[in-house]
Design a protein around this motif. Sequence first.
Motif, PDB file in Angstrom:
ATOM      1  N   GLU A 248     -12.854  -1.763   3.635  1.00  0.00           N
ATOM      2  CA  GLU A 248     -11.470  -1.461   4.021  1.00  0.00           C
ATOM      3  C   GLU A 248     -10.459  -2.131   3.099  1.00  0.00           C
ATOM      4  O   GLU A 248     -10.649  -3.268   2.666  1.00  0.00           O
ATOM      5  CB  GLU A 248     -11.222  -1.966   5.443  1.00  0.00           C
ATOM      6  N   LEU A 249      -9.372  -1.416   2.856  1.00  0.00           N
ATOM      7  CA  LEU A 249      -8.278  -1.963   2.052  1.00  0.00           C
ATOM      8  C   LEU A 249      -7.435  -2.909   2.894  1.00  0.00           C
ATOM      9  O   LEU A 249      -7.311  -2.734   4.112  1.00  0.00           O
ATOM     10  CB  LEU A 249      -7.379  -0.830   1.558  1.00  0.00           C
ATOM     11  N   SER A 250      -6.829  -3.887   2.238  1.00  0.00           N
ATOM     12  CA  SER A 250      -5.913  -4.783   2.943  1.00  0.00           C
ATOM     13  C   SER A 250      -4.470  -4.356   2.657  1.00  0.00           C
ATOM     14  O   SER A 250      -4.217  -3.571   1.744  1.00  0.00           O
ATOM     15  CB  SER A 250      -6.152  -6.222   2.502  1.00  0.00           C
ATOM     16  N   GLY A 279      -4.400   2.312   6.127  1.00  0.00           N
ATOM     17  CA  GLY A 279      -4.664   3.212   7.253  1.00  0.00           C
ATOM     18  C   GLY A 279      -3.907   2.920   8.521  1.00  0.00           C
ATOM     19  O   GLY A 279      -3.785   3.781   9.384  1.00  0.00           O
ATOM     20  N   ARG A 280      -3.391   1.708   8.681  1.00  0.00           N
ATOM     21  CA  ARG A 280      -2.652   1.418   9.918  1.00  0.00           C
ATOM     22  C   ARG A 280      -1.207   1.899   9.837  1.00  0.00           C
ATOM     23  O   ARG A 280      -0.564   2.083  10.853  1.00  0.00           O
ATOM     24  CB  ARG A 280      -2.618  -0.079  10.177  1.00  0.00           C
ATOM     25  N   GLY A 281      -0.676   2.020   8.623  1.00  0.00           N
ATOM     26  CA  GLY A 281       0.736   2.360   8.445  1.00  0.00           C
ATOM     27  C   GLY A 281       1.521   1.121   8.037  1.00  0.00           C
ATOM     28  O   GLY A 281       1.241   0.012   8.498  1.00  0.00           O
ATOM     29  N   VAL A 282       2.473   1.321   7.130  1.00  0.00           N
ATOM     30  CA  VAL A 282       3.336   0.212   6.676  1.00  0.00           C
ATOM     31  C   VAL A 282       4.476   0.098   7.677  1.00  0.00           C
ATOM     32  O   VAL A 282       5.212   1.059   7.910  1.00  0.00           O
ATOM     33  CB  VAL A 282       3.880   0.489   5.261  1.00  0.00           C
ATOM     34  N   ALA A 283       4.613  -1.066   8.285  1.00  0.00           N
ATOM     35  CA  ALA A 283       5.655  -1.248   9.306  1.00  0.00           C
ATOM     36  C   ALA A 283       6.961  -1.745   8.692  1.00  0.00           C
ATOM     37  O   ALA A 283       8.044  -1.419   9.184  1.00  0.00           O
ATOM     38  CB  ALA A 283       5.183  -2.241  10.358  1.00  0.00           C
ATOM     39  N   ARG A 284       6.857  -2.535   7.623  1.00  0.00           N
ATOM     40  CA  ARG A 284       8.061  -3.205   7.099  1.00  0.00           C
ATOM     41  C   ARG A 284       7.762  -3.757   5.713  1.00  0.00           C
ATOM     42  O   ARG A 284       6.612  -4.109   5.434  1.00  0.00           O
ATOM     43  CB  ARG A 284       8.352  -4.372   8.045  1.00  0.00           C
ATOM     44  N   VAL A 285       8.788  -3.824   4.875  1.00  0.00           N
ATOM     45  CA  VAL A 285       8.668  -4.557   3.598  1.00  0.00           C
ATOM     46  C   VAL A 285       9.846  -5.514   3.523  1.00  0.00           C
ATOM     47  O   VAL A 285      11.001  -5.105   3.707  1.00  0.00           O
ATOM     48  CB  VAL A 285       8.663  -3.604   2.381  1.00  0.00           C
ATOM     49  N   ASP A 286       9.562  -6.785   3.317  1.00  0.00           N
ATOM     50  CA  ASP A 286      10.600  -7.808   3.158  1.00  0.00           C
ATOM     51  C   ASP A 286      10.747  -8.147   1.672  1.00  0.00           C
ATOM     52  O   ASP A 286       9.750  -8.165   0.945  1.00  0.00           O
ATOM     53  CB  ASP A 286      10.207  -9.102   3.866  1.00  0.00           C
ATOM     54  N   VAL A 287      11.976  -8.460   1.288  1.00  0.00           N
ATOM     55  CA  VAL A 287      12.229  -8.866  -0.108  1.00  0.00           C
ATOM     56  C   VAL A 287      12.986 -10.189  -0.083  1.00  0.00           C
ATOM     57  O   VAL A 287      13.886 -10.394   0.742  1.00  0.00           O
ATOM     58  CB  VAL A 287      13.053  -7.783  -0.863  1.00  0.00           C
ATOM     59  N   SER A 288      12.598 -11.097  -0.972  1.00  0.00           N
ATOM     60  CA  SER A 288      13.305 -12.368  -1.125  1.00  0.00           C
ATOM     61  C   SER A 288      13.830 -12.452  -2.557  1.00  0.00           C
ATOM     62  O   SER A 288      13.134 -12.066  -3.499  1.00  0.00           O
ATOM     63  CB  SER A 288      12.343 -13.531  -0.868  1.00  0.00           C
ATOM     64  N   THR A 289      15.050 -12.947  -2.711  1.00  0.00           N
ATOM     65  CA  THR A 289      15.581 -13.152  -4.070  1.00  0.00           C
ATOM     66  C   THR A 289      15.607 -14.642  -4.417  1.00  0.00           C
ATOM     67  O   THR A 289      16.083 -15.027  -5.479  1.00  0.00           O
ATOM     68  CB  THR A 289      17.007 -12.561  -4.206  1.00  0.00           C
ATOM     69  N   ASP A 290      15.106 -15.492  -3.472  1.00  0.00           N
ATOM     70  CA  ASP A 290      15.147 -16.942  -3.705  1.00  0.00           C
ATOM     71  C   ASP A 290      13.769 -17.575  -3.514  1.00  0.00           C
ATOM     72  O   ASP A 290      13.627 -18.575  -2.824  1.00  0.00           O
ATOM     73  CB  ASP A 290      16.195 -17.595  -2.793  1.00  0.00           C
ATOM     74  N   ASP A 304       6.191   8.490   7.067  1.00  0.00           N
ATOM     75  CA  ASP A 304       5.252   7.467   7.505  1.00  0.00           C
ATOM     76  C   ASP A 304       3.871   8.117   7.657  1.00  0.00           C
ATOM     77  O   ASP A 304       3.551   8.685   8.696  1.00  0.00           O
ATOM     78  CB  ASP A 304       5.756   6.889   8.840  1.00  0.00           C
ATOM     79  N   LEU A 305       3.075   8.088   6.592  1.00  0.00           N
ATOM     80  CA  LEU A 305       1.726   8.672   6.619  1.00  0.00           C
ATOM     81  C   LEU A 305       0.761   7.499   6.438  1.00  0.00           C
ATOM     82  O   LEU A 305       0.711   6.901   5.364  1.00  0.00           O
ATOM     83  CB  LEU A 305       1.552   9.682   5.478  1.00  0.00           C
ATOM     84  N   PRO A 306       0.022   7.113   7.485  1.00  0.00           N
ATOM     85  CA  PRO A 306      -0.685   5.823   7.474  1.00  0.00           C
ATOM     86  C   PRO A 306      -1.618   5.578   6.288  1.00  0.00           C
ATOM     87  O   PRO A 306      -1.742   4.454   5.825  1.00  0.00           O
ATOM     88  CB  PRO A 306      -1.483   5.835   8.783  1.00  0.00           C
ATOM     89  N   TYR A 307      -2.265   6.633   5.765  1.00  0.00           N
ATOM     90  CA  TYR A 307      -3.193   6.407   4.651  1.00  0.00           C
ATOM     91  C   TYR A 307      -2.504   6.509   3.292  1.00  0.00           C
ATOM     92  O   TYR A 307      -3.109   6.216   2.261  1.00  0.00           O
ATOM     93  CB  TYR A 307      -4.350   7.407   4.710  1.00  0.00           C
ATOM     94  N   ALA A 308      -1.251   6.989   3.285  1.00  0.00           N
ATOM     95  CA  ALA A 308      -0.522   7.106   2.018  1.00  0.00           C
ATOM     96  C   ALA A 308       0.166   5.775   1.719  1.00  0.00           C
ATOM     97  O   ALA A 308       0.138   4.860   2.526  1.00  0.00           O
ATOM     98  CB  ALA A 308       0.497   8.226   2.125  1.00  0.00           C
ATOM     99  N   TRP A 309       0.794   5.677   0.575  1.00  0.00           N
ATOM    100  CA  TRP A 309       1.607   4.482   0.352  1.00  0.00           C
ATOM    101  C   TRP A 309       3.005   4.760   0.863  1.00  0.00           C
ATOM    102  O   TRP A 309       3.370   5.901   1.163  1.00  0.00           O
ATOM    103  CB  TRP A 309       1.599   4.063  -1.108  1.00  0.00           C
TER     104      TRP A 309
END
Length: 362
Positions: A248-250, A279-290, A304-309
């Motif tokens: 499985e992919l992480s 496969g679970r779906g991306v729920a959120r992406v956080d970005v930090s500039t510091d 939102d396609l769980p197996y896609a990026w």
Amino acid sequence: MPIQGKHPTFRVVEENPPNGGASIETLVEQPITPVDRFFVRSHAPTPIIDAASYWLTVEGAVKKPLMLTLADLVHFPRVSLTAVLQCAGNRRVEMQEIAPIPDELIWDREAVSSGKWSGYSLAAVLRTAGVDESAADRLHVAFEGLDQIEKQGAFFPYGSSIPLSKALDPLVMLADTLNDAPLTPDHGYPLRLFVPGYIGARSVKWVARIIVQDAPSENYYQARAYKLFPPNIQPEDADWEQGLMLGELSVNSAIATPQDRAIVPPGEVLIKGYAISGGRGVARVDVSTDAGVTWKQAALLGDDLPYAWRLWEYRADLREGDYHIMARAWDTAANTQPEQIIWNFKGYMNNACPRIRLQVKG
Ligand code: MTE
């Protein structure tokens, strides 16, 4: 034979066997990677296969072994899915900065692509062969390709396996098209396995044999390669039985633009990347500039396609100065990425938070 039909920006990592991927900027330009930018990862030269004389066997622990031509396969149900294919060696270049990773291809962030796959249901083929579904937690399904690997003067086919429980997943397929077109030779024409949510190594190209058996494949690419060892283990100390057999992919992400160490003018800076969940779906992406002290949320683009990026972007308002940008993706089970890279001697599964440095200068 050199890699066929790729875009001028395609970065050839190795001519033969064919290995390469799109430039990272062009990779994130679209949610579905065009075939001419789709990465290629092969351990042996591409076999040229005559579809008219091709057949597939299903053997081993099945009641009714099968021998199927492409014409026989058309009677099986079809499956379609938009999903990423990601090599376990994606982002190896960052891991190599910690300590050398000898004898492996040094991939940047391009050993991943998102495609629209379609093909025949593997579960339906296995059921027709009379596989014992009650043993799904015990049996494994091994696959062999028609390419010939050479190691120390000996030749053998590329092979791999997945647990029968995964092989019966209705989305696992014997794919014959990528982005609505027949597979190209480098991507597995006429038929390949596609295992959504698993490392690319399990999606055997030019698949010719399917063997149901009571243990994972003994092929080099299952028993030796694609195993994960702790950072304190060096190749000479490795007990190959002990490595974690990757499947499985992480959850993972990469920053595609701007480039690391770019110099940009003050004001709005657009940061773009991809995130995958396996496969679970991306729920959120956080970005930090510091450098990870504070975080804000990126905009998730597309469906939102769980197996896609999930492509993402973040608009940062930056004054003059030096910035250390980081990103971290979360899946729907709240798994996220480690802040630091955990080195392993094969350079697999780098899913640490991606980082770039930016200089903002007027
Ligand atoms: N299948 C065969 N027969 N031979 C290979 O070398 N490489 C594997 C997998 N299937 C391989 C194979 C690996 S490591 C990956 S990441 C994917 O194919 C890459 O698929 P692609 O070249 O279509 O992107």
